[in-house]
Scaffold this motif. Structure first.
Motif, PDB file in Angstrom:
ATOM      1  N   SER A 189      41.977  11.268 115.555  1.00 42.37           N
ATOM      2  CA  SER A 189      42.189  11.588 114.151  1.00 42.37           C
ATOM      3  C   SER A 189      41.105  12.493 113.579  1.00 42.37           C
ATOM      4  CB  SER A 189      42.249  10.309 113.336  1.00 42.37           C
ATOM      5  OG  SER A 189      43.279   9.496 113.822  1.00 42.37           O
ATOM      6  N   GLY A 190      39.867  12.298 114.036  1.00 46.44           N
ATOM      7  CA  GLY A 190      38.767  13.084 113.501  1.00 46.44           C
ATOM      8  C   GLY A 190      39.024  14.570 113.575  1.00 46.44           C
ATOM      9  N   SER A 191      39.543  15.013 114.713  1.00 45.38           N
ATOM     10  CA  SER A 191      39.720  16.442 114.904  1.00 45.38           C
ATOM     11  C   SER A 191      40.884  16.980 114.079  1.00 45.38           C
ATOM     12  CB  SER A 191      39.960  16.726 116.380  1.00 45.38           C
ATOM     13  OG  SER A 191      41.098  16.008 116.796  1.00 45.38           O
ATOM     14  N   LEU A 192      41.710  16.088 113.545  1.00 40.96           N
ATOM     15  CA  LEU A 192      42.853  16.541 112.754  1.00 40.96           C
ATOM     16  C   LEU A 192      42.522  16.650 111.269  1.00 40.96           C
ATOM     17  CD1 LEU A 192      45.701  14.471 114.399  1.00 40.96           C
ATOM     18  CD2 LEU A 192      45.400  16.923 114.517  1.00 40.96           C
ATOM     19  N   LEU A 193      41.311  16.246 110.919  1.00 38.13           N
ATOM     20  CA  LEU A 193      40.940  16.293 109.510  1.00 38.13           C
ATOM     21  C   LEU A 193      40.136  17.547 109.215  1.00 38.13           C
ATOM     22  CD1 LEU A 193      40.016  12.576 108.896  1.00 38.13           C
ATOM     23  CD2 LEU A 193      41.991  13.824 108.026  1.00 38.13           C
ATOM     24  N   PHE A 194      40.581  18.288 108.227  1.00 39.62           N
ATOM     25  CA  PHE A 194      39.865  19.491 107.847  1.00 39.62           C
ATOM     26  C   PHE A 194      39.097  19.235 106.562  1.00 39.62           C
ATOM     27  CE2 PHE A 194      42.858  21.412 110.723  1.00 39.62           C
ATOM     28  CZ  PHE A 194      42.163  22.490 111.249  1.00 39.62           C
ATOM     29  N   ASP A 195      38.069  20.014 106.412  1.00 44.91           N
ATOM     30  CA  ASP A 195      37.206  19.923 105.264  1.00 44.91           C
ATOM     31  C   ASP A 195      37.753  20.868 104.187  1.00 44.91           C
ATOM     32  OD1 ASP A 195      34.749  19.275 104.060  1.00 44.91           O
ATOM     33  OD2 ASP A 195      34.084  21.300 104.541  1.00 44.91           O
ATOM     34  N   LEU A 196      37.764  20.420 102.952  1.00 39.73           N
ATOM     35  CA  LEU A 196      38.332  21.246 101.881  1.00 39.73           C
ATOM     36  C   LEU A 196      37.620  22.591 101.756  1.00 39.73           C
ATOM     37  CD1 LEU A 196      40.335  21.589  99.599  1.00 39.73           C
ATOM     38  CD2 LEU A 196      38.799  20.354  98.093  1.00 39.73           C
ATOM     39  N   LEU A 204      51.281  21.403 113.689  1.00 37.81           N
ATOM     40  CA  LEU A 204      50.446  20.992 112.567  1.00 37.81           C
ATOM     41  C   LEU A 204      49.033  20.795 113.118  1.00 37.81           C
ATOM     42  CD1 LEU A 204      50.330  20.202 109.619  1.00 37.81           C
ATOM     43  CD2 LEU A 204      51.213  17.972 110.196  1.00 37.81           C
ATOM     44  N   LEU A 205      48.119  21.678 112.722  1.00 38.27           N
ATOM     45  CA  LEU A 205      46.768  21.623 113.292  1.00 38.27           C
ATOM     46  C   LEU A 205      45.946  20.500 112.673  1.00 38.27           C
ATOM     47  CD1 LEU A 205      46.095  25.453 113.280  1.00 38.27           C
ATOM     48  CD2 LEU A 205      46.728  24.032 115.227  1.00 38.27           C
ATOM     49  N   GLY A 206      46.286  20.168 111.437  1.00 39.38           N
ATOM     50  CA  GLY A 206      45.531  19.098 110.806  1.00 39.38           C
ATOM     51  C   GLY A 206      45.830  19.013 109.329  1.00 39.38           C
ATOM     52  N   VAL A 207      45.144  18.103 108.675  1.00 42.42           N
ATOM     53  CA  VAL A 207      45.382  17.894 107.256  1.00 42.42           C
ATOM     54  C   VAL A 207      44.056  17.794 106.513  1.00 42.42           C
ATOM     55  CG1 VAL A 207      47.498  16.620 107.732  1.00 42.42           C
ATOM     56  CG2 VAL A 207      45.390  15.370 107.412  1.00 42.42           C
ATOM     57  N   CYS A 208      44.158  17.972 105.224  1.00 42.30           N
ATOM     58  CA  CYS A 208      42.967  17.816 104.385  1.00 42.30           C
ATOM     59  C   CYS A 208      43.417  17.162 103.097  1.00 42.30           C
ATOM     60  CB  CYS A 208      42.343  19.180 104.104  1.00 42.30           C
ATOM     61  SG  CYS A 208      41.116  19.140 102.803  1.00 42.30           S
ATOM     62  N   ILE A 209      42.848  16.018 102.789  1.00 40.52           N
ATOM     63  CA  ILE A 209      43.205  15.333 101.554  1.00 40.52           C
ATOM     64  C   ILE A 209      41.929  15.050 100.802  1.00 40.52           C
ATOM     65  CG2 ILE A 209      44.221  13.262 100.574  1.00 40.52           C
ATOM     66  CD1 ILE A 209      45.947  13.118 103.076  1.00 40.52           C
ATOM     67  N   LYS A 210      41.823  15.666  99.666  1.00 33.94           N
ATOM     68  CA  LYS A 210      40.604  15.491  98.875  1.00 33.94           C
ATOM     69  C   LYS A 210      41.015  15.524  97.417  1.00 33.94           C
ATOM     70  CE  LYS A 210      36.135  15.156  98.976  1.00 33.94           C
ATOM     71  NZ  LYS A 210      35.019  16.017  99.286  1.00 33.94           N
ATOM     72  N   LEU A 214      48.186  20.886 104.357  1.00 30.57           N
ATOM     73  CA  LEU A 214      48.599  20.804 105.747  1.00 30.57           C
ATOM     74  C   LEU A 214      48.278  22.139 106.395  1.00 30.57           C
ATOM     75  CD1 LEU A 214      52.125  19.221 105.283  1.00 30.57           C
ATOM     76  CD2 LEU A 214      49.975  18.090 105.686  1.00 30.57           C
ATOM     77  N   VAL A 215      47.623  22.088 107.525  1.00 27.75           N
ATOM     78  CA  VAL A 215      47.238  23.322 108.196  1.00 27.75           C
ATOM     79  C   VAL A 215      48.130  23.524 109.423  1.00 27.75           C
ATOM     80  CG1 VAL A 215      45.344  24.577 109.258  1.00 27.75           C
ATOM     81  CG2 VAL A 215      44.885  22.952 107.419  1.00 27.75           C
ATOM     82  N   TYR A 216      48.920  24.588 109.414  1.00 25.57           N
ATOM     83  CA  TYR A 216      49.836  24.892 110.510  1.00 25.57           C
ATOM     84  C   TYR A 216      49.354  26.121 111.259  1.00 25.57           C
ATOM     85  CZ  TYR A 216      53.524  21.907 108.484  1.00 25.57           C
ATOM     86  OH  TYR A 216      54.260  20.867 108.009  1.00 25.57           O
ATOM     87  N   GLU A 217      49.830  26.251 112.499  1.00 27.30           N
ATOM     88  CA  GLU A 217      49.622  27.512 113.191  1.00 27.30           C
ATOM     89  C   GLU A 217      50.404  28.598 112.440  1.00 27.30           C
ATOM     90  OE1 GLU A 217      53.113  26.425 116.439  1.00 27.30           O
ATOM     91  OE2 GLU A 217      51.542  27.814 117.037  1.00 27.30           O
TER      92      GLU A 217
END
Ligand SMILES: *[C@@H]1O[C@H](CO)[C@@H](O)[C@H](O)[C@H]1NC(C)=O
Ligand SMILES: *[C@@H]1O[C@H](CO)[C@@H](O)[C@H](O)[C@H]1NC(C)=O
Ligand SMILES: *[C@@H]1O[C@H](CO)[C@@H](O)[C@H](O)[C@H]1NC(C)=O
Ligand SMILES: *[C@@H]1O[C@H](CO)[C@@H](O)[C@H](O)[C@H]1NC(C)=O
Length: 664
Positions: free
Chosen positions: A326-333, A402-408, A414-417
């Motif tokens: 999960s860590g790698s799927l979380l992006f920083d705002l 779906l490369l990952g998500v960011c919730i802040k 949602l980050v897609y290719e």
């Protein structure tokens, strides 16, 4: 009087005061509105009914768990009356009852003869009207109240406004997402050691706030209603020590004194102000102060160090417990902001059903597409995050990655290719670009979509019903391979996994009838959308296109069905396809038309599963297929049937999303 006696009597007084029940506190009439559009004559049925409505509401509302009730009585233009009442979340039953009992006096004296009246007390509000306003939350009528002319003085009144604004946001979040059955929250913001100076003698140390929505609104609708008030706040109440927005569907109030009962749910502390150099010079430097500062700094450094250490330990423990992935799927705002140039308008790729999409660039990933969700259901952030992480772990060659998500806070990204060829509709419905879609390519696209759907329905760890499959949700990579996007997002609107959903999410024309009308949820509704999509791919026409001809066959489905009955199905194929070689192509075209018709059957049980669809695609021809009967025709006049059953509808027509929330 001796000092001990004085303090004893003060304690007694305090005890007495704190024992007074809520409902005995004085009621405060805030404002009222005589919506003076039309009036009734004395001694008419309307007057009787208006009295009856208010009496009913003050009897029923205090008995409900949410302190909220609506009512109606009478029939016909001069007799029908609708009413609504709401008590503030911190009131008790008796307080609610006595507050509502005070409403008629205001309604019939201050607004005598008026057919539409709203009364706002501090602890309750009520409205009656000749118009059925109860089913349509519409918060456009807002009364602005500034009870105190008192202001914050000094240069930091702007900071005060910002604190009020922050507090309002936090309290609104709580009321919308954390509070049931009422949608109410109270909050306090401690403004720090020095406080604010004001036109009164008092220094302001705390700001108190209460927000509230009618509990029939979904969390997101409540939050949006409050946000619409909040954005006006700094302008309307600049520097004021208190302010109110009185409105029926959501309201807001802040003061510098406590005006609600009970412990506030939200407690905030203002961030410390950085000392300004100018102030310092005025005071002579005192060695004791210097020593204290150094000690203070040391203590702060030490605590920062300890907190960091503790966080790291926590993080490690968390990572060990939860899925390490999960860590790698979380992006920083901040990273996403930077990647998209802070969501610059220039980078906007479009606006889909769930939010705007922006192009971005990440140094170690390359180009990305960022979807900024603009509305989600009431689930908490943690739940939303888990849901998204689950979706992000689905991997298939025919699903957009779906490369990952960011919730802040407010941001849900949602980050897609990034796929340079964008979506299928860009090609299919463009007269020039459509030429690039040979039958071979189209067949591969149909096949790929079927495989992607099968994976969602049956092969992934969690069963996902897409609910909004359409040409614009099929992305194409550089070799024109289809990739389904937006999968799993419909779940965010309606976490229920039951077979009947309270929220319909989808696009007219692609929507299966049992879902559009009854909210019935099954994988077969994706099969229906798939059928419509296949017909679009074969004919090169949109399902919403109106076809010339007699009345019966003016939509894609009926047009196709007509030709099927007449035995001329191939005539409807995109003319661009019919220029090439004939034999094998005709067979495949016929096969696709046949299976598409099976997919759009009215009865979900008559539609094949995606597994059968794939088996059919691998068949040489359609001789072994079941015979289709008349399909469920597209909902040209769906508007009327739509509002009947599902309690909320999120639709998009031509990619413009429309959300409608009906009370439950
Ligand atoms: C009442 O109605 C009249 C005419 O419809 C309008 O001009 C007036 O502004 C209204 N007054 C209020 C207080 O709404
Ligand atoms: C309305 O009814 C009351 C009592 O029945 C009566 O006293 C009053 O005069 C009536 N008013 C009008 C305008 O008819
Ligand atoms: C509300 O509850 C009270 C006390 O339980 C009861 O006396 C009253 O009849 C109830 N009113 C209605 C309208 O149900
Ligand atoms: C009532 O609302 C009106 C309209 O917004 C406003 O001008 C007025 O000041 C309010 N009255 C009070 C007592 O807050």
């Amino acid at each position: 009087m001796a000092a001990p006696a004085l303090s004893l009597s003060l304690v007694l007084l305090w005890l007495l005061l704190s024992m007074i029940p809520n409902h005995c506190r004085a009621l405060e009439l805030m404002n009222w509105s005589c919506n003076n559009g039309s009036s009734y004559a004395p001694n008419t049925t309307y007057e009787t009914n208006a009295h009856r409505i208010l009496a009913t509401l003050s009897a029923t509302t205090p008995n409900t768990s949410a302190f909220f009730a609506t009512a109606s009585t009478g029939r016909g233009a001069d007799a029908a009356v609708w009413g609504l009442a709401l008590c503030r979340g911190d009131t008790d039953r008796a307080g609610c009852a006595s507050c509502l009992a005070a409403v008629p006096a205001v309604a019939f004296n201050e607004c005598g003869g008026d057919m539409d009246v709203t009364v706002f007390y501090d602890r309750c509000l009520a409205r009656f009207s000749f118009d059925d306003f109860t089913a349509r939350p519409d918060n456009t009528e807002v009364l602005i109240g500034s009870p105190s002319a008192d202001r914050i003085t000094g240069s930091d009144s702007g900071r005060f406004d910002a604190l009020v604004y922050d507090l309002a946001g936090a309290v609104a979040d709580w009321a919308a997402y954390n509070s049931t059955p009422r949608r109410y929250a109270a909050g306090v913001m401690a403004t720090g050691e020095n406080g604010f100076t004001s036109t009164t003698e008092d220094v302001v140390h705390n700001i108190y706030s209460v927000v509230e929505c009618t509990p029939d609104q979904a969390p997101a609708a409540c939050r949006a209603c409050l946000e619409a008030l909040r954005v006006d706040m700094p302008k309307v109440f600049a520097g004021r020590m208190g302010g109110r927005f009185d409105a029926v569907w959501c309201n807001f109030r802040y003061e510098t004194f406590v005006f609600f009962d009970g412990d506030p749910a939200v407690k905030l502390v203002a961030p410390p102000v950085r000392p300004q150099n100018g102030n310092k010079r005025r005071h002579p430097i005192n060695p004791a102060t210097v020593l204290a500062s150094i000690l203070g700094a040391f203590v702060i450094l030490l605590s920062v160090f300890i907190i960091c250490l503790w966080r790291k330990l926590q993080a490690k423990r968390y990572a060990a417990e939860k899925d390490v992935d999960s860590g790698s799927l979380l992006f920083d705002l901040a990273t996403i902001r930077k990647a998209t140039d802070n969501f610059a308008e220039d980078n906007k790729l479009g606006h889909g059903g769930f939010g705007a999409v922006y192009k971005g660039f990440l140094p170690d990933v390359g180009e990305i597409a960022v979807k900024r969700l603009d509305k989600t259901s009431g689930q908490g952030l943690e739940q939303l995050r888990n849901e998204l992480l689950l979706v992000a772990k689905l991997r298939h060659n025919n699903l957009a990655k779906l490369l990952g998500v960011c919730i802040k806070g407010e941001e849900k990204l949602l980050v897609y290719e990034y796929l340079p060829n964008r979506s299928l509709d860009n090609f299919l419905f463009d007269p020039e670009k459509r030429r690039q879609l040979s039958w071979e390519t189209r067949y591969r696209i149909i096949h790929g979509i079927a495989r992607g759907l099968l994976y969602l329905h049956e092969d992934s760890q969690i069963k996902i019903i897409h609910r909004d499959l359409k040409a614009s949700n099929v992305l194409l990579d550089s070799s024109m391979n289809p990739k389904i996007s937006d999968f799993g997002l419909a779940r965010l609107f309606d976490g229920t996994k039951t077979t009947v959903t309270s929220q319909v999410v989808g696009t007219l024309g692609y929507m299966a009838p049992e879902y559009a009308v009854l909210g019935h949820l099954s994988v077969k509704l994706d099969v229906y959308s798939f059928g419509v999509l296949v017909l679009e791919i074969v004919t090169g026409r949109k399902n919403t296109d109106v076809f010339n001809g007699d009345d019966e066959s003016n939509h894609l489905l009926s047009y196709v069905w007509d030709h099927w009955l007449k035995g001329t199905p191939l005539e409807i194929a995109d003319v661009l396809l019919l220029c090439g070689s004939q034999g094998p192509l005709d067979r495949e075209l016929l096969k696709c038309l046949h299976l598409a018709l099976l997919c759009v059957q009215e009865n979900p049980a008559d539609r094949p599963t995606m597994l059968s669809v794939l088996v059919m695609l691998h068949d040489v021809d359609n001789t072994s297929f079941a015979l289709p009967s008349k399909p469920a025709f597209a909902f040209a006049d769906v508007g009327n049937t739509m509002s009947s059953s599902p309690s909320a509808v999120v639709l998009s027509i031509n990619d413009v999303s429309i959300s409608e929330f009906h009370p439950r």
